[in-house]
Motif scaffolding. Structure first.
Motif, PDB file in Angstrom:
ATOM      1  N   THR A 152       0.831  -1.210   0.000  1.00 56.44           N
ATOM      2  CA  THR A 152       0.000   0.000   0.000  1.00 56.44           C
ATOM      3  C   THR A 152       0.862   1.256   0.000  1.00 56.44           C
ATOM      4  O   THR A 152       1.739   1.427   0.847  1.00 56.44           O
ATOM      5  N   PHE A 153       0.561   2.128  -0.957  1.00 58.55           N
ATOM      6  CA  PHE A 153       1.278   3.394  -1.121  1.00 58.55           C
ATOM      7  C   PHE A 153       0.246   4.508  -1.231  1.00 58.55           C
ATOM      8  O   PHE A 153      -0.805   4.336  -1.863  1.00 58.55           O
ATOM      9  N   LEU A 154       0.570   5.653  -0.649  1.00 60.48           N
ATOM     10  CA  LEU A 154      -0.311   6.814  -0.735  1.00 60.48           C
ATOM     11  C   LEU A 154       0.461   7.975  -1.339  1.00 60.48           C
ATOM     12  O   LEU A 154       1.556   8.301  -0.882  1.00 60.48           O
ATOM     13  N   LEU A 155      -0.118   8.586  -2.358  1.00 55.99           N
ATOM     14  CA  LEU A 155       0.524   9.682  -3.087  1.00 55.99           C
ATOM     15  C   LEU A 155      -0.344  10.928  -2.987  1.00 55.99           C
ATOM     16  O   LEU A 155      -1.545  10.879  -3.256  1.00 55.99           O
ATOM     17  N   THR A 156       0.262  12.025  -2.576  1.00 58.57           N
ATOM     18  CA  THR A 156      -0.422  13.319  -2.575  1.00 58.57           C
ATOM     19  C   THR A 156       0.196  14.176  -3.674  1.00 58.57           C
ATOM     20  O   THR A 156       1.378  14.033  -3.995  1.00 58.57           O
ATOM     21  N   PHE A 157      -0.592  15.074  -4.251  1.00 54.33           N
ATOM     22  CA  PHE A 157      -0.047  15.881  -5.337  1.00 54.33           C
ATOM     23  C   PHE A 157      -0.776  17.212  -5.465  1.00 54.33           C
ATOM     24  O   PHE A 157      -1.857  17.415  -4.907  1.00 54.33           O
ATOM     25  N   ARG A 158      -0.168  18.081  -6.226  1.00 51.20           N
ATOM     26  CA  ARG A 158      -0.672  19.416  -6.502  1.00 51.20           C
ATOM     27  C   ARG A 158      -1.485  19.373  -7.797  1.00 51.20           C
ATOM     28  O   ARG A 158      -0.964  19.027  -8.854  1.00 51.20           O
ATOM     29  N   LYS A 159      -2.755  19.711  -7.708  1.00 49.98           N
ATOM     30  CA  LYS A 159      -3.652  19.681  -8.861  1.00 49.98           C
ATOM     31  C   LYS A 159      -4.052  21.113  -9.206  1.00 49.98           C
ATOM     32  O   LYS A 159      -4.620  21.826  -8.386  1.00 49.98           O
ATOM     33  N   ILE A 160      -3.742  21.521 -10.437  1.00 54.87           N
ATOM     34  CA  ILE A 160      -4.059  22.870 -10.887  1.00 54.87           C
ATOM     35  C   ILE A 160      -5.179  22.788 -11.913  1.00 54.87           C
ATOM     36  O   ILE A 160      -4.985  22.313 -13.035  1.00 54.87           O
ATOM     37  N   ASN A 161      -6.370  23.210 -11.500  1.00 56.88           N
ATOM     38  CA  ASN A 161      -7.541  23.125 -12.355  1.00 56.88           C
ATOM     39  C   ASN A 161      -7.584  24.272 -13.360  1.00 56.88           C
ATOM     40  O   ASN A 161      -6.861  25.266 -13.240  1.00 56.88           O
ATOM     41  N   ASP A 162      -8.444  24.127 -14.345  1.00 55.75           N
ATOM     42  CA  ASP A 162      -8.687  25.201 -15.308  1.00 55.75           C
ATOM     43  C   ASP A 162      -9.095  26.461 -14.538  1.00 55.75           C
ATOM     44  O   ASP A 162      -9.961  26.406 -13.657  1.00 55.75           O
ATOM     45  N   PRO A 163      -8.475  27.604 -14.820  1.00 55.33           N
ATOM     46  CA  PRO A 163      -8.810  28.835 -14.084  1.00 55.33           C
ATOM     47  C   PRO A 163     -10.276  29.233 -14.162  1.00 55.33           C
ATOM     48  O   PRO A 163     -10.745  30.024 -13.334  1.00 55.33           O
ATOM     49  N   LYS A 164     -11.009  28.695 -15.122  1.00 52.61           N
ATOM     50  CA  LYS A 164     -12.426  29.025 -15.256  1.00 52.61           C
ATOM     51  C   LYS A 164     -13.284  28.294 -14.219  1.00 52.61           C
ATOM     52  O   LYS A 164     -14.453  28.638 -14.029  1.00 52.61           O
ATOM     53  N   THR A 165     -12.722  27.291 -13.549  1.00 51.56           N
ATOM     54  CA  THR A 165     -13.483  26.537 -12.564  1.00 51.56           C
ATOM     55  C   THR A 165     -13.542  27.302 -11.246  1.00 51.56           C
ATOM     56  O   THR A 165     -12.681  28.127 -10.956  1.00 51.56           O
ATOM     57  N   PRO A 166     -14.564  27.052 -10.408  1.00 51.69           N
ATOM     58  CA  PRO A 166     -14.692  27.771  -9.125  1.00 51.69           C
ATOM     59  C   PRO A 166     -13.490  27.562  -8.208  1.00 51.69           C
ATOM     60  O   PRO A 166     -13.061  28.485  -7.522  1.00 51.69           O
ATOM     61  N   ILE A 167     -12.969  26.332  -8.169  1.00 52.42           N
ATOM     62  CA  ILE A 167     -11.789  26.030  -7.357  1.00 52.42           C
ATOM     63  C   ILE A 167     -10.628  25.784  -8.308  1.00 52.42           C
ATOM     64  O   ILE A 167     -10.576  24.777  -9.007  1.00 52.42           O
ATOM     65  N   GLU A 168      -9.696  26.727  -8.338  1.00 54.77           N
ATOM     66  CA  GLU A 168      -8.615  26.632  -9.310  1.00 54.77           C
ATOM     67  C   GLU A 168      -7.594  25.559  -8.953  1.00 54.77           C
ATOM     68  O   GLU A 168      -6.976  24.975  -9.840  1.00 54.77           O
ATOM     69  N   SER A 169      -7.410  25.298  -7.656  1.00 55.65           N
ATOM     70  CA  SER A 169      -6.364  24.364  -7.254  1.00 55.65           C
ATOM     71  C   SER A 169      -6.816  23.517  -6.069  1.00 55.65           C
ATOM     72  O   SER A 169      -7.577  23.980  -5.216  1.00 55.65           O
TER      73      SER A 169
END
Length: 383
Positions: free
Chosen positions: A247-264
């Motif tokens: 079992t491995f757990l990976l966290t990461f930085r997600k950068i959404n389309d700037p047009k979305t309500p939550i950008e990141s």
């Protein structure tokens, strides 16, 4: 159904434990120290440069350049890759710049003399450290990727070496590799490395993948993509931990389309079959605009701690999970009152390690009223 006294006691204990996970630690619990600072210099991005620990000995990498208030980041001139070391669990630090480590002659560079590894690395060596480099971040510009390794805890480095033949793999042949340093040693010869690649024009389709070597780095194999191919968001800058044999757990930085309500956002994926397949697990943090990469570690009591910079609020924050990353506690503040010489919070990029006494050490770049030019800071606390 009537509960026995033992059942009631167990239920009460569980409620107290779960509740305690969501109570933010008092601010007095956090000890802040300076890890790297120099007059008229900018210091930044530990997450780009890596962090390693051997018990209470900690090594953190960072980028240094001349300080200059400018649009974007407050730096100018050559961007050098340097280190700070602590041998007392982060209480005190020493800065140094080893020879034969990256090419610091220009902001844009290609590693000089990159070769194929001839003798296998020993991942189980007591002083082993590996630094992965590639393209797309400060002081780096090598879309084929590569690595250095050390047997003396980062005092000296061997390399640079090709990242096997990954740049010619069918899944990556048209991609620009952009990994930071994120790897997990399995044994003397085997290691998983988690990389990022830009597959489309520019940075519109950044994906995270897992590769592996089973012969000490002489060759690398592509294991699987972790995040899907999409133009709706970029998945970059993973930080991964191993929870059990499979079992491995990976966290990461997600950068959404700037047009979305939550950008990141900061998100977690999990693998229960030794990195062969992955699935979405949870969203750890929603960030309105200016995103930041996460750092993840497991505490002595089995909880997970995720730490990150929140540029929107100018704080370094964290959260705990007591159910292996499915849900996360109320956010707590590790550090606040950021202050620099410009109008935005250029800070964060946390790396996180655990000391032998169970305390956590977060390393990040920061600016304060006393030191408004960015420096590398460390914060120590008991989770």
């Amino acid at each position: 159904m009537k509960l026995t006294n033992t059942a009631l006691l167990l239920a009460f204990t569980a409620i107290v434990f779960l509740s305690s996970c969501s109570i933010p630690p008092p601010s007095s619990q956090f000890q802040h120290v300076i890890a790297a600072i120099e007059k008229d210099k900018f210091h930044g991005w530990p997450a780009n440069n890596g962090a390693w620990s051997w018990g209470d000995e900690i090594l953190v990498g960072y980028t240094q350049a001349d300080f200059d208030v400018a649009r974007g980041h407050n730096l100018t001139g050559i961007q050098e890759s340097k280190f700070a070391r602590s041998t007392d669990g982060g209480e005190t630090w020493r800065m140094f710049d080893p020879e034969n480590f990256l090419d610091d002659e220009n902001i844009k560079w290609l590693p000089a003399g990159k070769t194929k590894l001839q003798e296998p690395m020993n991942f189980a060596h007591s002083g082993f450290a590996m630094r992965v480099f590639a393209s797309g971040y400060h002081g780096n510009d090598d879309p084929d990727g590569g690595f250095y390794y050390s047997y003396d805890r980062g005092a000296t480095w061997n390399g640079p070496y090709f990242l096997g033949d990954m740049h010619n793999h069918s899944e990556l042949v048209n991609a620009a590799l952009t990994p930071r340093t994120d790897y997990i040693v399995m044994n003397k010869s085997e290691c998983f490395v988690f990389i990022t690649a830009n597959l489309g024009e520019g940075e519109k389709t950044s994906r995270i993948a897992c590769i592996t070597t089973k012969d000490g780095g002489l060759t690398f194999e592509f294991v699987t993509w972790i995040t899907p191919e999409t133009t709706k968001y970029r998945a970059i800058m993973p930080n991964t931990i191993q929870l059990s044999e499979d079992t491995f757990l990976l966290t990461f930085r997600k950068i959404n389309d700037p047009k979305t309500p939550i950008e990141s956002t900061i998100e977690a994926y999990i693998s229960t079959d030794r990195c062969q397949s992955w699935k979405f697990l949870s969203t750890i943090k929603e960030i309105k605009e200016n995103s930041n990469p996460p750092a993840i570690v497991q505490t002595d009591d089995g909880r997970l701690c995720c730490a990150y910079g929140d540029r929107d609020s100018g704080k370094i924050c964290g959260t705990y999970s007591s159910d292996v990353g499915k849900t996360w506690s109320e956010e707590f503040v590790i550090r606040e009152s950021y202050q620099s010489l410009d109008e935005w919070a250029d800070m964060g990029y946390v790396r996180l390690v655990k000391r032998t006494d169970g305390k956590l050490v977060a390393m990040y770049y920061w600016a304060s009223p006393d030191h408004p030019q960015q420096y590398i800071a460390a914060t120590i606390w008991k989770p």
